[in-house]
Design a protein around this motif. Structure first.
Motif, PDB file in Angstrom:
ATOM      1  N   ALA A   1       1.011  -0.846   0.345  1.00 20.73           N
ATOM      2  CA  ALA A   1      -0.128   0.530   0.112  1.00 20.73           C
ATOM      3  C   ALA A   1       0.917   1.669   0.464  1.00 20.73           C
ATOM      4  N   LEU A   2       2.590   1.512   0.694  1.00 20.48           N
ATOM      5  CA  LEU A   2       2.746   2.378   0.860  1.00 20.48           C
ATOM      6  C   LEU A   2       2.714   2.301  -0.497  1.00 20.48           C
TER       7      LEU A   2
ATOM      8  N   ASP B   1      -1.129  12.837   1.879  1.00 20.26           N
ATOM      9  CA  ASP B   1      -2.688  13.037   2.372  1.00 20.26           C
ATOM     10  C   ASP B   1      -2.357  11.400   2.713  1.00 20.26           C
ATOM     11  N   THR B   2      -2.837  11.101   4.334  1.00 22.68           N
ATOM     12  CA  THR B   2      -2.870   9.754   4.649  1.00 22.68           C
ATOM     13  C   THR B   2      -4.206   9.151   3.403  1.00 22.68           C
ATOM     14  N   ALA B   3      -5.056  10.153   3.959  1.00 24.61           N
ATOM     15  CA  ALA B   3      -6.267   9.724   3.850  1.00 24.61           C
ATOM     16  C   ALA B   3      -5.959   8.859   2.651  1.00 24.61           C
ATOM     17  N   LYS B   4      -5.497   9.223   1.647  1.00 23.11           N
ATOM     18  CA  LYS B   4      -5.554   8.657   0.504  1.00 23.11           C
ATOM     19  C   LYS B   4      -4.461   7.015   0.537  1.00 23.11           C
ATOM     20  N   LEU B   5      -3.687   7.001   1.138  1.00 26.95           N
ATOM     21  CA  LEU B   5      -2.712   6.357   1.754  1.00 26.95           C
ATOM     22  C   LEU B   5      -3.581   5.201   2.686  1.00 26.95           C
TER      23      LEU B   5
ATOM     24  N   SER C   1      -7.030   4.797   1.994  1.00 28.89           N
ATOM     25  CA  SER C   1      -7.864   3.843   1.459  1.00 28.89           C
ATOM     26  C   SER C   1      -7.252   2.693   0.679  1.00 28.89           C
ATOM     27  N   LEU C   2      -5.845   2.572   0.281  1.00 26.47           N
ATOM     28  CA  LEU C   2      -4.909   2.334  -0.768  1.00 26.47           C
ATOM     29  C   LEU C   2      -5.223   0.835   0.687  1.00 26.47           C
ATOM     30  N   ASN C   3      -4.222   0.701   1.825  1.00 26.87           N
ATOM     31  CA  ASN C   3      -4.275   0.468   2.160  1.00 26.87           C
ATOM     32  C   ASN C   3      -5.236  -0.784   2.503  1.00 26.87           C
ATOM     33  N   ALA C   4      -6.468  -0.460   2.926  1.00 24.10           N
ATOM     34  CA  ALA C   4      -7.664  -0.447   3.206  1.00 24.10           C
ATOM     35  C   ALA C   4      -8.002  -1.653   1.847  1.00 24.10           C
ATOM     36  N   HIS C   5      -7.494  -1.134   0.966  1.00 27.82           N
ATOM     37  CA  HIS C   5      -7.590  -2.193  -0.447  1.00 27.82           C
ATOM     38  C   HIS C   5      -6.853  -3.318  -0.422  1.00 27.82           C
ATOM     39  N   TYR C   6      -6.012  -3.160  -0.399  1.00 29.24           N
ATOM     40  CA  TYR C   6      -4.796  -4.170  -0.360  1.00 29.24           C
ATOM     41  C   TYR C   6      -5.443  -5.412   1.157  1.00 29.24           C
TER      42      TYR C   6
ATOM     43  N   GLY D   1     -15.171 -11.315   7.397  1.00 36.07           N
ATOM     44  CA  GLY D   1     -16.918 -10.322   7.323  1.00 36.07           C
ATOM     45  C   GLY D   1     -15.228  -8.488   8.438  1.00 36.07           C
ATOM     46  N   LEU D   2     -14.221  -9.541   8.361  1.00 33.51           N
ATOM     47  CA  LEU D   2     -13.324  -8.692   9.787  1.00 33.51           C
ATOM     48  C   LEU D   2     -12.834  -7.685   8.280  1.00 33.51           C
ATOM     49  N   LYS D   3     -11.942  -8.175   7.598  1.00 31.50           N
ATOM     50  CA  LYS D   3     -11.379  -7.087   6.876  1.00 31.50           C
ATOM     51  C   LYS D   3     -11.664  -6.297   5.942  1.00 31.50           C
ATOM     52  N   VAL D   4     -12.800  -6.460   5.516  1.00 34.00           N
ATOM     53  CA  VAL D   4     -13.574  -5.652   4.769  1.00 34.00           C
ATOM     54  C   VAL D   4     -13.856  -3.728   5.428  1.00 34.00           C
ATOM     55  N   ARG D   5     -13.541  -4.265   6.895  1.00 36.96           N
ATOM     56  CA  ARG D   5     -14.110  -2.833   7.768  1.00 36.96           C
ATOM     57  C   ARG D   5     -12.676  -2.231   8.208  1.00 36.96           C
ATOM     58  N   ALA D   6     -11.620  -3.074   7.784  1.00 33.27           N
ATOM     59  CA  ALA D   6     -10.858  -2.419   8.616  1.00 33.27           C
ATOM     60  C   ALA D   6      -9.696  -1.539   7.178  1.00 33.27           C
ATOM     61  N   LYS D   7      -8.889  -0.611   7.835  1.00 30.54           N
ATOM     62  CA  LYS D   7      -8.280   0.176   6.710  1.00 30.54           C
ATOM     63  C   LYS D   7      -6.415   0.395   7.263  1.00 30.54           C
ATOM     64  N   THR D   8      -6.872  -0.580   8.488  1.00 34.16           N
ATOM     65  CA  THR D   8      -5.046  -0.714   8.931  1.00 34.16           C
ATOM     66  C   THR D   8      -5.197  -2.055   9.908  1.00 34.16           C
TER      67      THR D   8
END
Length: 525
Positions: free
Chosen positions: A260-261, A300-304, A306-311, A353-360
């Motif tokens: 993500a980073l 921009d931490t917010a974009k990071l 969102s990418l992290n949540a994706h990965y 179920g857990l991972k779709v809700r986590a950003k980190t």
RNA sequence: GUCUCCUUCGUCUAGCGGUUAGGACAUCGCCCUCUCACGGCGGUAACAGGGGUUCGAGUCCCCUAGGAGACGCCA
């Protein structure tokens, strides 16, 4: 000619996020061109260069998967070579000894500034004869920079950049103690290492003009430069500690995935059309330093995030479990035991179920804790404080009635206590308040309807105890009961949180006994 | 102070003389729904300002303004 690039951090204690991007761009360029990516530790500042600081950089690079070719070069070890080059320049008349004291230089700079000139050395000793040297003063070696004409650098990302040579002053090559300065070391090392392209931060652009002449004086080829813009903080100033986390390691600790980073950093100052999510193999294929934009980018931490949540969503459950294991143990606060291991198994089952809700990863670990140990309800609990305890308890009692009749293998004592509880609360006989509304329904009626629904269904269809509210929501609606109102207290009781994965999934994983236990615990709290 | 660089939605960016100025994050609304997410659909939102060049300028040139970086016996 094959490409040779390098990443040359100075060990300051951690890998700066900007440095990480510089390393990434160098790495991508090398891998794209089939060239070589070298690592050089600029440890000539002995005060700051500790082994811990150096290891921190290695660790972060490894974490990011930026593998370097060959052994790292340690700059300090090459000091004799640097001195040799400087002395040769003196012999060749391209450098000279300067006897000015630091105080004199300070005055010089102040005077220059006062007269509207750049604060630079005025070349006082440049043309003085050796005989004028004062006794007892150890000189530094200065480079004779050109004083006329202009220097033109064809920078890959910055384009053609010019500087009038009168802006140049005679930089120090060798300090009074004989150690080389950065300006000398980089040039000598880059040449000796066969570096063809120097990709580095924008802050070195003005250095490039001075270094250019050093290459020329030594009779060496000047590498191609690519000065990539710096990363700024949200306020538009060079990213630094006052902006918060700036070390790659810190981001690791905050629960970011390296991919993500990397994905975030590669898109900072560079783009490939509209592609936002890209694998490193995509990036290697597409990357071109020439396409790096010239303007600096704000972090921009917010974009990071969102990418992290994706990965995180894309990661396998096994890997995620592995990644958060330590964090879970820290939060568990007890030594690893049977209950912990059991919880891990539950988390493995509930990971989707857990991972779709986590950003980190930290959020992931935090949100998974209820699978390991039951939540605690103290006086501070906001819902109790809000006076909802009674209302919630009524809902919970009704919930227990819903699942109780479907019991197949139910602990006798527990069943007893549920009945007892419901009886005390008159759950089956009176109008209940659920979700702040009056419901003209009773637990008994609900049970009846649930049972009827049960009969309508093919035998075999009921796979678990939560089947009724999940599969027959119409029954509840028919009784004027909002499933949301019925289940939200259950969520609090089971997970201790206002948000959680799908409750039916949670209940299935927790098992009926544990569900009942937690619900009772909430009611009795 | 001097020099160098930068300036498209709030942010990251696409654009490389003719576009309804595109995408992503963020934000707002709707759908999905037991919550929150995920997912889907949609909205608000940008060419710093002024001069040129050109039939035509976000794209080329100049000026202004604003921002940043560099000016160490640090790297």
């Amino acid at each position: 000619m094959s490409v040779v690039v390098r990443f040359a951090p100075s060990p300051t204690g951690f890998l700066h996020i900007g440095g990480a991007r510089t390393a990434l761009f160098n790495w991508l360029f090398a891998r794209h061109t089939g060239g070589t990516f070298l690592l050089r530790i600029e440890d000539t500042d002995r005060k700051r260069s500790t082994t811990e600081a150096i290891d921190a950089i290695f660790e972060s690079l490894k974490w990011l998967g930026l593998d370097w070719d060959d052994e790292p070069v340690f700059q300090f070890a090459r000091a004799p070579r640097h001195a040799e080059v400087a002395n040769n320049l003196v012999k060749a008349g391209r450098a000279y000894y300067c006897y000015c004291s630091p105080e004199e230089l300070e005055e010089m700079r102040a005077a220059a500034l006062a007269s509207g000139k750049p604060p630079r050395y005025n070349g006082y000793w440049r043309d003085k004869p050796e005989s004028a040297a004062p006794d007892g003063v150890v000189p530094v070696v200065r480079f004779k920079a050109p004083q006329e004409g202009k220097t033109v650098i064809d920078d890959i990302t910055q384009g053609t950049v010019e500087l009038n040579n009168e802006q140049l002053d005679d930089m120090i090559l060798l300090r009074a103690d004989g150690t080389p300065t950065y300006m000398l070391s980089v040039v000598v090392d880059d040449h000796d290492m066969g570096i063809t392209h120097i990709i580095r931060g924008d802050d070195h652009l003005t250095n490039a003009f001075r270094q250019y002449h050093l290459y020329k004086a030594c009779g060496w080829d000047v590498p191609r430069f690519a000065h990539i813009p710096l990363i700024y903080g949200p306020d538009g100033a060079k990213l630094s500690k006052r902006h918060g986390a700036v070390g790659a390691e810190q981001y690791r600790k905050m629960g970011f995935l390296p991919e993500a980073l990397k994905n975030y950093l590669v898109r900072l100052g560079w783009a490939h059309g509209d592609d936002e999510i890209m694998s490193m193999s995509d990036a290697v294929e597409w990357f071109d330093v020439a396409n790096v934009v010239r303007s600096p980018a704000r972090f921009d931490t917010a974009k990071l995030m969102s990418l992290n949540a994706h990965y995180i969503r894309e990661s396998s459950n096994e890997r995620l479990l592995q990644e958060i294991r330590e964090m879970l143990l820290e939060r568990y606060t007890k030594p690893q035991d049977e209950a912990f291991l059991e919880g891990l198994k539950r988390i493995a089952r509930g990971m989707d179920g857990l991972k779709v809700r986590a950003k980190t990863l930290c959020e992931l670990a935090e949100s998974a804790m209820f699978y390991i140990s039951a939540p605690t309800f103290d006086e501070e609990d906001s819902l109790q404080a809000a006076g909802k305890k009674e209302e919630f308890s009524a809902s919970l009692a009704m919930f227990l009635e819903c699942i109780e009749p479907l019991s197949e293998s139910f602990d006798g004592a527990l069943e007893e206590s549920i009945r007892d509880f419901c009886k005390k609360r008159n759950v089956s006989a009176v109008t209940e308040r659920i979700g702040g509304r009056e419901h003209r329904s009773t637990g008994a009626e609900l049970r009846l309807r649930t049972a009827q629904a049960e009969q309508r269904r093919a035998p075999g269809k009921v796979s678990d105890f939560v089947g009724a509210p999940r599969d027959e929501p119409a029954n509840f609606r028919g009784l004027g009961i909002s499933i949301g109102a019925l289940l939200q207290p259950v969520r609090i009781a089971l997970t201790g949180r206002k948000v959680s994965p799908n409750l039916f999934e949670v209940m299935t994983i927790l098992g009926k006994e544990e569900v009942v236990k937690r619900v009772m615990a909430y009611i009795n709290a």
